[in-house]
Design a protein around this motif. Structure first.
Motif, PDB file in Angstrom:
ATOM      1  N   PRO A  39      83.129  66.148  14.337  1.00  0.00           N
ATOM      2  CA  PRO A  39      82.621  65.071  15.192  1.00  0.00           C
ATOM      3  C   PRO A  39      82.374  63.738  14.492  1.00  0.00           C
ATOM      4  O   PRO A  39      82.650  62.676  15.060  1.00  0.00           O
ATOM      5  N   LYS A  40      81.899  63.749  13.248  1.00  0.00           N
ATOM      6  CA  LYS A  40      81.579  62.480  12.571  1.00  0.00           C
ATOM      7  C   LYS A  40      82.831  61.665  12.257  1.00  0.00           C
ATOM      8  O   LYS A  40      82.744  60.463  11.981  1.00  0.00           O
ATOM      9  N   ASN A  41      84.003  62.289  12.301  1.00  0.00           N
ATOM     10  CA  ASN A  41      85.253  61.567  12.036  1.00  0.00           C
ATOM     11  C   ASN A  41      85.836  60.920  13.294  1.00  0.00           C
ATOM     12  O   ASN A  41      86.789  60.145  13.207  1.00  0.00           O
ATOM     13  N   ARG A  42      85.270  61.260  14.438  1.00  0.00           N
ATOM     14  CA  ARG A  42      85.818  60.731  15.693  1.00  0.00           C
ATOM     15  C   ARG A  42      85.421  59.267  15.894  1.00  0.00           C
ATOM     16  O   ARG A  42      84.352  58.843  15.477  1.00  0.00           O
ATOM     17  N   LYS A 187      86.203  51.662  10.428  1.00  0.00           N
ATOM     18  CA  LYS A 187      85.647  52.976  10.780  1.00  0.00           C
ATOM     19  C   LYS A 187      86.460  54.134  10.210  1.00  0.00           C
ATOM     20  O   LYS A 187      86.062  55.288  10.323  1.00  0.00           O
ATOM     21  N   GLU A 189      88.228  56.094   6.985  1.00  0.00           N
ATOM     22  CA  GLU A 189      87.974  56.257   5.548  1.00  0.00           C
ATOM     23  C   GLU A 189      88.987  55.501   4.701  1.00  0.00           C
ATOM     24  O   GLU A 189      88.628  54.874   3.701  1.00  0.00           O
TER      25      GLU A 189
END
Length: 213
Positions: A39-42, A187, A189
């Motif tokens: 979820p944190k990568n969405r 947003k 990486e």
């Protein structure tokens, strides 16, 4: 990149046939090397477009008293606190409102009640209200939201973002697109290296690839 964006926008508009309705202009963004099962990568961002979306953005406000009175001057819908539970009981009406309106605001003390009663409907759509201090004038925030788009990937590597309408100047659409890509880059990486491709298209027109590099 700016020249490449403008060239792609002009081509997409030129290649789209005349329609009986005003077509939106959208971006189709494809990510790569991003694990969206985490979820944190969405991607779930709101972007203020320099030139707006070119079409009406509908805003709903949950409020009472002075805030509700002020909201009637700028918002498209004002929902009183006593209506919240009624909406929770009428799921069909609640879903209709959630789908019709793009963003919601709510007086901060109402947030808990809204979450409990309507969170199951608003949450999955990414439309939980933004909190307002009691008595605050909601109109400045409403005006900002009317120029705002949501960039949301969920768990899919391909997602779409509206960036204008076909009748807007190509230069303004291009500047909107540049703002979206800049925000997306911050947003990810690895920035642009995590973007596989970006296409611009009208609602029913062919997609044109934007050269990012």
């Amino acid at each position: 990149m700016q020249d490449n964006i403008l060239t792609a926008v002009k081509e997409a508009i030129e290649k789209s046939k005349e329609r009986k309705f005003l077509e939106s202009v959208d971006l189709a963004i494809n990510l790569k090397d991003v694990d969206l099962s985490i979820p944190k990568n969405r991607i779930n961002e709101e972007v203020i477009l320099p030139h707006g979306r070119g079409k009406e953005v509908k805003i709903g406000v949950f409020a009472s008293g002075e805030t509700a009175l002020k909201a009637k001057n700028c918002a498209d819908l004002v929902i009183a606190p006593e209506e919240i539970e009624k909406l929770a009981e009428d799921k069909r009406k609640a879903r209709k409102i959630a789908n019709k309106y793009d963003f919601f605001l709510a007086e901060a003390p109402l947030m808990g009640k809204i979450g409990k009663s309507l969170g199951i409907i608003l949450g999955p759509r990414g439309k939980m209200p933004k909190p307002l201090p009691p008595g605050a004038d909601p109109c400045p925030l409403v005006e900002r939201l009317k120029k705002t788009v949501r960039m949301r990937s969920r768990d899919k590597r391909t997602f779409h973002v509206p960036v204008g309408t076909k009748n807007m100047e190509p230069e303004k659409i291009a500047e909107n697109i540049e703002e979206v890509i800049k925000r997306l880059e911050t947003k990810l990486e690895r920035g642009l290296q995590n973007i596989d491709s970006v296409y611009v298209k009208t609602t029913m027109g062919p997609a044109v690839k934007i050269k990012l590099r």
